[in-house]
Design a protein around this motif. Structure first.
Motif, PDB file in Angstrom:
ATOM      1  N   UNK A   1       0.471   5.738   2.037  1.00 33.29           N
ATOM      2  CA  UNK A   1       1.381   4.869   1.294  1.00 33.29           C
ATOM      3  C   UNK A   1       0.647   3.586   0.937  1.00 33.29           C
ATOM      4  N   UNK A   2       0.600   3.281  -0.365  1.00 25.42           N
ATOM      5  CA  UNK A   2      -0.195   2.156  -0.853  1.00 25.42           C
ATOM      6  C   UNK A   2       0.588   1.342  -1.869  1.00 25.42           C
ATOM      7  N   UNK A   3       0.341   0.034  -1.888  1.00 22.19           N
ATOM      8  CA  UNK A   3       0.814  -0.791  -2.998  1.00 22.19           C
ATOM      9  C   UNK A   3      -0.237  -0.746  -4.104  1.00 22.19           C
ATOM     10  N   UNK A   4       0.152  -1.192  -5.282  1.00 21.22           N
ATOM     11  CA  UNK A   4      -0.742  -1.067  -6.436  1.00 21.22           C
ATOM     12  C   UNK A   4      -1.547  -2.325  -6.697  1.00 21.22           C
TER      13      UNK A   4
ATOM     14  N   UNK B   1      -6.383  12.799  -2.650  1.00 23.85           N
ATOM     15  CA  UNK B   1      -5.037  13.285  -2.350  1.00 23.85           C
ATOM     16  C   UNK B   1      -4.741  14.571  -3.110  1.00 23.85           C
ATOM     17  N   UNK B   2      -4.006  15.471  -2.480  1.00 27.24           N
ATOM     18  CA  UNK B   2      -3.614  16.705  -3.147  1.00 27.24           C
ATOM     19  C   UNK B   2      -2.632  16.403  -4.275  1.00 27.24           C
ATOM     20  N   UNK B   3      -1.671  15.550  -3.999  1.00 28.44           N
ATOM     21  CA  UNK B   3      -0.719  15.089  -5.007  1.00 28.44           C
ATOM     22  C   UNK B   3      -0.612  13.580  -4.891  1.00 28.44           C
ATOM     23  N   UNK B   4      -0.706  12.887  -6.008  1.00 28.05           N
ATOM     24  CA  UNK B   4      -0.544  11.431  -6.025  1.00 28.05           C
ATOM     25  C   UNK B   4       0.688  11.091  -6.851  1.00 28.05           C
ATOM     26  N   UNK B   5       1.640  10.426  -6.240  1.00 28.71           N
ATOM     27  CA  UNK B   5       2.871  10.022  -6.908  1.00 28.71           C
ATOM     28  C   UNK B   5       2.842   8.514  -7.101  1.00 28.71           C
ATOM     29  N   UNK B   6       3.041   8.064  -8.317  1.00 28.22           N
ATOM     30  CA  UNK B   6       3.144   6.638  -8.597  1.00 28.22           C
ATOM     31  C   UNK B   6       4.597   6.339  -8.930  1.00 28.22           C
ATOM     32  N   UNK B   7       5.205   5.437  -8.192  1.00 33.86           N
ATOM     33  CA  UNK B   7       6.597   5.075  -8.409  1.00 33.86           C
ATOM     34  C   UNK B   7       6.626   3.854  -9.324  1.00 33.86           C
TER      35      UNK B   7
ATOM     36  N   UNK C   1       8.556  -6.567  -9.240  1.00 29.79           N
ATOM     37  CA  UNK C   1       8.843  -7.541 -10.303  1.00 29.79           C
ATOM     38  C   UNK C   1       7.732  -8.554 -10.492  1.00 29.79           C
ATOM     39  N   UNK C   2       6.815  -8.700  -9.534  1.00 24.05           N
ATOM     40  CA  UNK C   2       5.690  -9.644  -9.623  1.00 24.05           C
ATOM     41  C   UNK C   2       6.164 -11.050  -9.977  1.00 24.05           C
ATOM     42  N   UNK C   3       7.149 -11.554  -9.249  1.00 25.10           N
ATOM     43  CA  UNK C   3       7.711 -12.874  -9.566  1.00 25.10           C
ATOM     44  C   UNK C   3       6.684 -13.992  -9.404  1.00 25.10           C
ATOM     45  N   UNK C   4       5.807 -13.867  -8.408  1.00 23.34           N
ATOM     46  CA  UNK C   4       4.818 -14.933  -8.188  1.00 23.34           C
ATOM     47  C   UNK C   4       3.688 -14.882  -9.219  1.00 23.34           C
ATOM     48  N   UNK C   5       3.683 -13.836 -10.051  1.00 25.16           N
ATOM     49  CA  UNK C   5       2.756 -13.789 -11.184  1.00 25.16           C
ATOM     50  C   UNK C   5       3.481 -14.092 -12.486  1.00 25.16           C
ATOM     51  N   UNK C   6       4.668 -14.695 -12.361  1.00 30.59           N
ATOM     52  CA  UNK C   6       5.424 -15.043 -13.559  1.00 30.59           C
ATOM     53  C   UNK C   6       5.961 -13.825 -14.291  1.00 30.59           C
ATOM     54  N   UNK C   7       6.174 -12.724 -13.545  1.00 25.16           N
ATOM     55  CA  UNK C   7       6.692 -11.516 -14.173  1.00 25.16           C
ATOM     56  C   UNK C   7       5.646 -10.708 -14.910  1.00 25.16           C
ATOM     57  N   UNK C   8       4.368 -11.006 -14.718  1.00 23.63           N
ATOM     58  CA  UNK C   8       3.295 -10.264 -15.389  1.00 23.63           C
ATOM     59  C   UNK C   8       3.264  -8.818 -14.901  1.00 23.63           C
ATOM     60  N   UNK C   9       2.661  -7.966 -15.691  1.00 27.18           N
ATOM     61  CA  UNK C   9       2.504  -6.555 -15.336  1.00 27.18           C
ATOM     62  C   UNK C   9       1.383  -6.452 -14.309  1.00 27.18           C
ATOM     63  N   UNK C  10       1.718  -6.660 -13.035  1.00 26.56           N
ATOM     64  CA  UNK C  10       0.680  -6.751 -12.005  1.00 26.56           C
ATOM     65  C   UNK C  10      -0.184  -5.495 -11.905  1.00 26.56           C
ATOM     66  N   UNK C  11       0.369  -4.286 -11.904  1.00 25.24           N
ATOM     67  CA  UNK C  11      -0.509  -3.106 -11.800  1.00 25.24           C
ATOM     68  C   UNK C  11      -1.520  -2.999 -12.929  1.00 25.24           C
ATOM     69  N   UNK C  12      -1.210  -3.626 -14.079  1.00 22.76           N
ATOM     70  CA  UNK C  12      -2.120  -3.572 -15.213  1.00 22.76           C
ATOM     71  C   UNK C  12      -3.110  -4.718 -15.281  1.00 22.76           C
ATOM     72  N   UNK C  13      -2.975  -5.721 -14.393  1.00 28.92           N
ATOM     73  CA  UNK C  13      -3.927  -6.836 -14.382  1.00 28.92           C
ATOM     74  C   UNK C  13      -5.307  -6.297 -14.010  1.00 28.92           C
TER      75      UNK C  13
ATOM     76  N   UNK D   1      -7.875  -1.931 -14.195  1.00 26.68           N
ATOM     77  CA  UNK D   1      -6.519  -2.276 -13.777  1.00 26.68           C
ATOM     78  C   UNK D   1      -6.387  -2.106 -12.268  1.00 26.68           C
ATOM     79  N   UNK D   2      -5.605  -2.982 -11.649  1.00 31.04           N
ATOM     80  CA  UNK D   2      -5.396  -2.889 -10.203  1.00 31.04           C
ATOM     81  C   UNK D   2      -4.896  -1.502  -9.810  1.00 31.04           C
ATOM     82  N   UNK D   3      -3.983  -0.935 -10.580  1.00 32.66           N
ATOM     83  CA  UNK D   3      -3.473   0.396 -10.260  1.00 32.66           C
ATOM     84  C   UNK D   3      -4.587   1.433 -10.275  1.00 32.66           C
TER      85      UNK D   3
END
Length: 370
Positions: free
Chosen positions: A111-114, A65-71, A35-47, A53-55
């Protein structure tokens, strides 16, 4: 639930030989639905940090990676991925991990955060190498304060599946459960890397990341990576060779020749196959041409078709030193600049050959002359 793509070609990287070390197959799961609450709800992966973009920066780090899954909800990305979504959306990191893990098949998982602006492929490789060397269930990074970062880690998938199943049986679902419920049940090894583990939770973190990549020691690598992402290319080139070529073209030809020459080198390399060797070969040819061009600008005689023996001096050789030395009122340049041709200013001795006389009309005063 989002309709999933099957694991395979769309997200396949270079799997390598499963029997070797770093090149063995692995999958990656990137959690990008917070939810990126500390960014005021901004689209953090797209910053964007450094124009990317961070993502996309995280996806570049796990490109092997053989397969990369983004949740997360699907969005445009710099490289193809498999999309997944936990149910309900926003169910927390454990629920997101469970959704991503169902789309993987490799024995090892990154396992990684975006929101990791400084994560690089070599960090991912180090995590996997440490995992394969030991017997632990996982290897994770610790930050500058020594705190565990379980979302910058490599895990064996069998223990992950086992513990997630146990948590689901115990609590009915994974929704809302903290990540420490999982990590507390695993045998983990830790690596310290304050830079790679730096994540962007606040706008101050974003500002810090943006400032760091513009520092002298980072800006060129960051810029090249951003350009490659923007152009959709994945080419490892020797930037030092290209920088040397640009310098030689700028100094030996003209300053605007630098960007034009490197562009033409890239175009020629693309036509020749577009790999690292093609770039190096085109750069060598262009550098040799720039050197030949610069050599032609070296000081020569006043005559454009001077003999090779005359190139050491702008004054024709002579056996008489008094002839070779201009008078104090001779305004002709000793660096090969033609005289003005104005009799009122050219007061050289009558015996001194005029710069306006053709070379074959100049008396040959060498001792061996017939």
């Amino acid at each position: 639930m989002t309709e999933f793509q099957p694991p395979g070609d769309p997200a396949r990287g270079s799997a390598g030989d499963p029997s070797d070390g770093v090149g063995a197959a692995y999958d990656a799961v990137v959690l990008a639905g917070g939810a990126a609450r500390r960014l005021g709800g901004a689209d953090k992966p797209g910053v964007r940090v450094g124009g990317r973009a961070l993502l996309d920066r995280v996806l570049a780090a796990c490109a092997g990676a053989r397969t990369t899954v983004v949740v997360a909800s699907p969005r445009p990305t710099a490289r193809p991925v498999v999309w997944a979504r936990e149910e309900p959306a926003g169910g927390g990191p454990l629920a997101a991990l469970g959704a991503g893990l169902r789309r993987t098949t490799a024995d090892h998982l990154v396992l990684l955060s975006a929101d990791l602006p400084f994560l690089e492929p070599r960090t991912v490789e180090a995590l996997l190498a440490a995992l394969r060397r030991g017997t632990a269930d996982g290897v994770l990074l610790t930050d500058s304060d020594g705190r565990d970062q379980p979302l910058v880690a490599a895990y064996r998938t069998a223990p992950l599946r086992r513990e997630l199943t146990a948590l689901t049986d115990r609590h009915g679902s994974l929704t809302g459960l903290p990540l420490r419920r999982l990590t507390a049940a695993l045998d983990l090894t830790r690596l310290s890397d304050p830079v790679a583990s730096f994540d962007c939770d606040t706008w101050d973190d974003i500002a810090t990341a943006r400032a760091r990549i513009r520092e002298h020691g980072h800006v060129l690598d960051e810029w090249i990576s951003a350009v490659k992402d923007e152009l959709g290319i994945d080419l490892d080139v020797d930037t030092g060779v290209l920088l040397d070529l640009a310098r030689d073209a700028a100094h030996g030809v003209a300053r605007p020749a630098a960007p034009l020459t490197t562009f033409l080198v890239g175009y020629a390399a693309a036509r020749a196959g577009g790999d690292r060797e093609a770039v190096a070969d085109a750069a060598r040819k262009a550098a040799a041409l720039a050197a030949r061009w610069a050599d032609e600008d070296a000081p020569t005689t006043t005559s454009p078709d001077a003999r090779p023996a005359d190139t050491a001096s702008a004054t024709p050789p002579t056996a008489n030193p008094s002839i070779a030395t201009p008078s104090t009122t001779d305004n002709r340049s000793t660096t090969g600049t033609p005289p003005t041709g104005d009799p009122s200013t050219d007061t050289a001795s009558p015996d001194t050959p005029s710069g306006d006389v053709a070379p074959d009309a100049t008396p040959d005063t060498r001792p061996d002359a017939g």
